[in-house]
Motif scaffolding. Structure first.
Motif, PDB file in Angstrom:
ATOM      1  N   LEU A  74       0.834  -1.211   0.000  1.00 26.40           N
ATOM      2  CA  LEU A  74       0.000   0.000   0.000  1.00 26.40           C
ATOM      3  C   LEU A  74       0.862   1.251   0.000  1.00 26.40           C
ATOM      4  O   LEU A  74       1.805   1.356   0.789  1.00 26.40           O
ATOM      5  CB  LEU A  74      -0.911   0.007   1.232  1.00 26.40           C
ATOM      6  CG  LEU A  74      -1.807   1.237   1.392  1.00 26.40           C
ATOM      7  CD1 LEU A  74      -2.873   1.276   0.297  1.00 26.40           C
ATOM      8  CD2 LEU A  74      -2.439   1.249   2.770  1.00 26.40           C
ATOM      9  N   TYR A  75       0.493   2.181  -0.870  1.00 21.55           N
ATOM     10  CA  TYR A  75       1.118   3.497  -0.917  1.00 21.55           C
ATOM     11  C   TYR A  75       0.042   4.559  -0.719  1.00 21.55           C
ATOM     12  O   TYR A  75      -1.032   4.476  -1.318  1.00 21.55           O
ATOM     13  CB  TYR A  75       1.806   3.743  -2.272  1.00 21.55           C
ATOM     14  CG  TYR A  75       3.071   2.936  -2.435  1.00 21.55           C
ATOM     15  CD1 TYR A  75       4.317   3.517  -2.213  1.00 21.55           C
ATOM     16  CD2 TYR A  75       3.018   1.598  -2.777  1.00 21.55           C
ATOM     17  CE1 TYR A  75       5.477   2.769  -2.342  1.00 21.55           C
ATOM     18  CE2 TYR A  75       4.175   0.845  -2.900  1.00 21.55           C
ATOM     19  CZ  TYR A  75       5.402   1.434  -2.683  1.00 21.55           C
ATOM     20  OH  TYR A  75       6.541   0.694  -2.796  1.00 21.55           O
ATOM     21  N   VAL A  76       0.341   5.545   0.122  1.00 22.56           N
ATOM     22  CA  VAL A  76      -0.566   6.661   0.348  1.00 22.56           C
ATOM     23  C   VAL A  76       0.210   7.945   0.083  1.00 22.56           C
ATOM     24  O   VAL A  76       1.238   8.197   0.717  1.00 22.56           O
ATOM     25  CB  VAL A  76      -1.130   6.660   1.790  1.00 22.56           C
ATOM     26  CG1 VAL A  76      -1.999   7.874   2.024  1.00 22.56           C
ATOM     27  CG2 VAL A  76      -1.916   5.376   2.056  1.00 22.56           C
ATOM     28  N   LYS A  77      -0.285   8.724  -0.875  1.00 22.40           N
ATOM     29  CA  LYS A  77       0.371   9.974  -1.278  1.00 22.40           C
ATOM     30  C   LYS A  77       1.858   9.748  -1.567  1.00 22.40           C
ATOM     31  O   LYS A  77       2.707  10.521  -1.161  1.00 22.40           O
ATOM     32  CB  LYS A  77       0.185  11.052  -0.208  1.00 22.40           C
ATOM     33  CG  LYS A  77      -1.240  11.478   0.049  1.00 22.40           C
ATOM     34  CD  LYS A  77      -1.709  12.506  -0.953  1.00 22.40           C
ATOM     35  CE  LYS A  77      -3.124  12.948  -0.630  1.00 22.40           C
ATOM     36  NZ  LYS A  77      -3.414  14.306  -1.013  1.00 22.40           N
ATOM     37  N   GLY A  78       2.151   8.639  -2.271  1.00 21.92           N
ATOM     38  CA  GLY A  78       3.514   8.343  -2.681  1.00 21.92           C
ATOM     39  C   GLY A  78       4.375   7.694  -1.621  1.00 21.92           C
ATOM     40  O   GLY A  78       5.515   7.334  -1.883  1.00 21.92           O
ATOM     41  N   GLU A  79       3.854   7.524  -0.406  1.00 22.84           N
ATOM     42  CA  GLU A  79       4.626   6.949   0.701  1.00 22.84           C
ATOM     43  C   GLU A  79       4.237   5.488   0.917  1.00 22.84           C
ATOM     44  O   GLU A  79       3.056   5.159   1.013  1.00 22.84           O
ATOM     45  CB  GLU A  79       4.344   7.750   1.974  1.00 22.84           C
ATOM     46  CG  GLU A  79       5.033   7.219   3.202  1.00 22.84           C
ATOM     47  CD  GLU A  79       4.606   7.946   4.474  1.00 22.84           C
ATOM     48  OE1 GLU A  79       4.935   7.442   5.551  1.00 22.84           O
ATOM     49  OE2 GLU A  79       3.932   8.986   4.385  1.00 22.84           O
ATOM     50  N   PHE A  80       5.255   4.627   1.016  1.00 22.23           N
ATOM     51  CA  PHE A  80       5.003   3.213   1.283  1.00 22.23           C
ATOM     52  C   PHE A  80       4.506   3.044   2.714  1.00 22.23           C
ATOM     53  O   PHE A  80       5.124   3.539   3.652  1.00 22.23           O
ATOM     54  CB  PHE A  80       6.281   2.402   1.058  1.00 22.23           C
ATOM     55  CG  PHE A  80       6.138   0.950   1.417  1.00 22.23           C
ATOM     56  CD1 PHE A  80       5.260   0.136   0.725  1.00 22.23           C
ATOM     57  CD2 PHE A  80       6.878   0.401   2.451  1.00 22.23           C
ATOM     58  CE1 PHE A  80       5.123  -1.206   1.051  1.00 22.23           C
ATOM     59  CE2 PHE A  80       6.764  -0.941   2.778  1.00 22.23           C
ATOM     60  CZ  PHE A  80       5.875  -1.741   2.078  1.00 22.23           C
ATOM     61  N   ILE A  81       3.378   2.343   2.874  1.00 24.53           N
ATOM     62  CA  ILE A  81       2.799   2.111   4.197  1.00 24.53           C
ATOM     63  C   ILE A  81       3.117   0.710   4.690  1.00 24.53           C
ATOM     64  O   ILE A  81       3.536   0.522   5.821  1.00 24.53           O
ATOM     65  CB  ILE A  81       1.265   2.329   4.186  1.00 24.53           C
ATOM     66  CG1 ILE A  81       0.922   3.741   3.677  1.00 24.53           C
ATOM     67  CG2 ILE A  81       0.662   2.058   5.556  1.00 24.53           C
ATOM     68  CD1 ILE A  81       1.528   4.878   4.466  1.00 24.53           C
ATOM     69  N   GLY A  82       2.897  -0.307   3.859  1.00 20.17           N
ATOM     70  CA  GLY A  82       3.197  -1.673   4.257  1.00 20.17           C
ATOM     71  C   GLY A  82       2.325  -2.662   3.534  1.00 20.17           C
ATOM     72  O   GLY A  82       1.612  -2.325   2.586  1.00 20.17           O
ATOM     73  N   GLY A  83       2.357  -3.902   4.021  1.00 15.92           N
ATOM     74  CA  GLY A  83       1.563  -4.980   3.456  1.00 15.92           C
ATOM     75  C   GLY A  83       0.266  -5.169   4.213  1.00 15.92           C
ATOM     76  O   GLY A  83      -0.118  -4.343   5.040  1.00 15.92           O
ATOM     77  N   SER A  84      -0.401  -6.286   3.964  1.00 15.95           N
ATOM     78  CA  SER A  84      -1.744  -6.481   4.536  1.00 15.95           C
ATOM     79  C   SER A  84      -1.716  -6.611   6.061  1.00 15.95           C
ATOM     80  O   SER A  84      -2.647  -6.151   6.727  1.00 15.95           O
ATOM     81  CB  SER A  84      -2.440  -7.688   3.896  1.00 15.95           C
ATOM     82  OG  SER A  84      -1.776  -8.881   4.229  1.00 15.95           O
ATOM     83  N   ASP A  85      -0.669  -7.203   6.630  1.00 16.20           N
ATOM     84  CA  ASP A  85      -0.606  -7.322   8.088  1.00 16.20           C
ATOM     85  C   ASP A  85      -0.491  -5.949   8.753  1.00 16.20           C
ATOM     86  O   ASP A  85      -1.178  -5.660   9.736  1.00 16.20           O
ATOM     87  CB  ASP A  85       0.563  -8.206   8.522  1.00 16.20           C
ATOM     88  CG  ASP A  85       0.339  -9.674   8.179  1.00 16.20           C
ATOM     89  OD1 ASP A  85      -0.813 -10.048   7.852  1.00 16.20           O
ATOM     90  OD2 ASP A  85       1.313 -10.447   8.232  1.00 16.20           O
ATOM     91  N   ILE A  86       0.374  -5.106   8.202  1.00 11.42           N
ATOM     92  CA  ILE A  86       0.525  -3.752   8.734  1.00 11.42           C
ATOM     93  C   ILE A  86      -0.760  -2.964   8.527  1.00 11.42           C
ATOM     94  O   ILE A  86      -1.204  -2.234   9.419  1.00 11.42           O
ATOM     95  CB  ILE A  86       1.741  -3.043   8.097  1.00 11.42           C
ATOM     96  CG1 ILE A  86       3.016  -3.697   8.622  1.00 11.42           C
ATOM     97  CG2 ILE A  86       1.721  -1.548   8.381  1.00 11.42           C
ATOM     98  CD1 ILE A  86       4.289  -3.234   7.980  1.00 11.42           C
ATOM     99  N   MET A  87      -1.375  -3.126   7.342  1.00 10.62           N
ATOM    100  CA  MET A  87      -2.657  -2.454   7.088  1.00 10.62           C
ATOM    101  C   MET A  87      -3.688  -2.865   8.132  1.00 10.62           C
ATOM    102  O   MET A  87      -4.409  -2.018   8.668  1.00 10.62           O
ATOM    103  CB  MET A  87      -3.182  -2.784   5.696  1.00 10.62           C
ATOM    104  CG  MET A  87      -2.430  -2.147   4.564  1.00 10.62           C
ATOM    105  SD  MET A  87      -3.044  -2.702   2.950  1.00 10.62           S
ATOM    106  CE  MET A  87      -4.686  -1.969   2.932  1.00 10.62           C
TER     107      MET A  87
END
Length: 109
Positions: A74-87
């Motif tokens: 997942l990317y939000v406004k160009g920033e990497f957030i993480g995978g499904s576990d982090i989400m």
């Protein structure tokens, strides 16, 4: 590899929220991608997606681009957030919705 990185950079900049996944939001091809789509739907945000199964360069390149070994990503406004576990962790803690609100992410129609 820089050509792939340029393509990925363009993709993550094109939408407020981008999910690199296996399959599509309407037909996810793995449980983790399905969960990621459900979380974003629950947050009520508009998001773009990239089916990595359709492009092997992107499938391998995204792992190097983010320095993250798994998909979805997942990317939000160009920033990497993480995978499904982090989400999932962020979603359950209310942090993902807060991030979307703080970044003023476009709402889903």
């Amino acid at each position: 590899m820089s050509d792939v990185n340029d393509r990925i950079q363009d993709i993550v900049q094109a939408d407020d929220v981008v999910l690199f996944m296996k399959g599509t939001p309407l037909f996810p091809q793995c449980g983790f991608s399905s969960r990621a789509v459900a979380i974003l739907d629950h947050c009520g945000v508009a998001f773009g997606s990239v089916d990595v199964l359709q492009d092997m360069e992107i499938r391998q390149g995204i792992k190097s681009f983010s320095d993250w070994p798994t998909i979805p990503q997942l990317y939000v406004k160009g920033e990497f957030i993480g995978g499904s576990d982090i989400m999932m962790e962020m979603f359950e803690a209310g942090e993902l919705q807060q991030l979307m609100d703080e970044k003023q992410v476009a709402k889903a129609d």
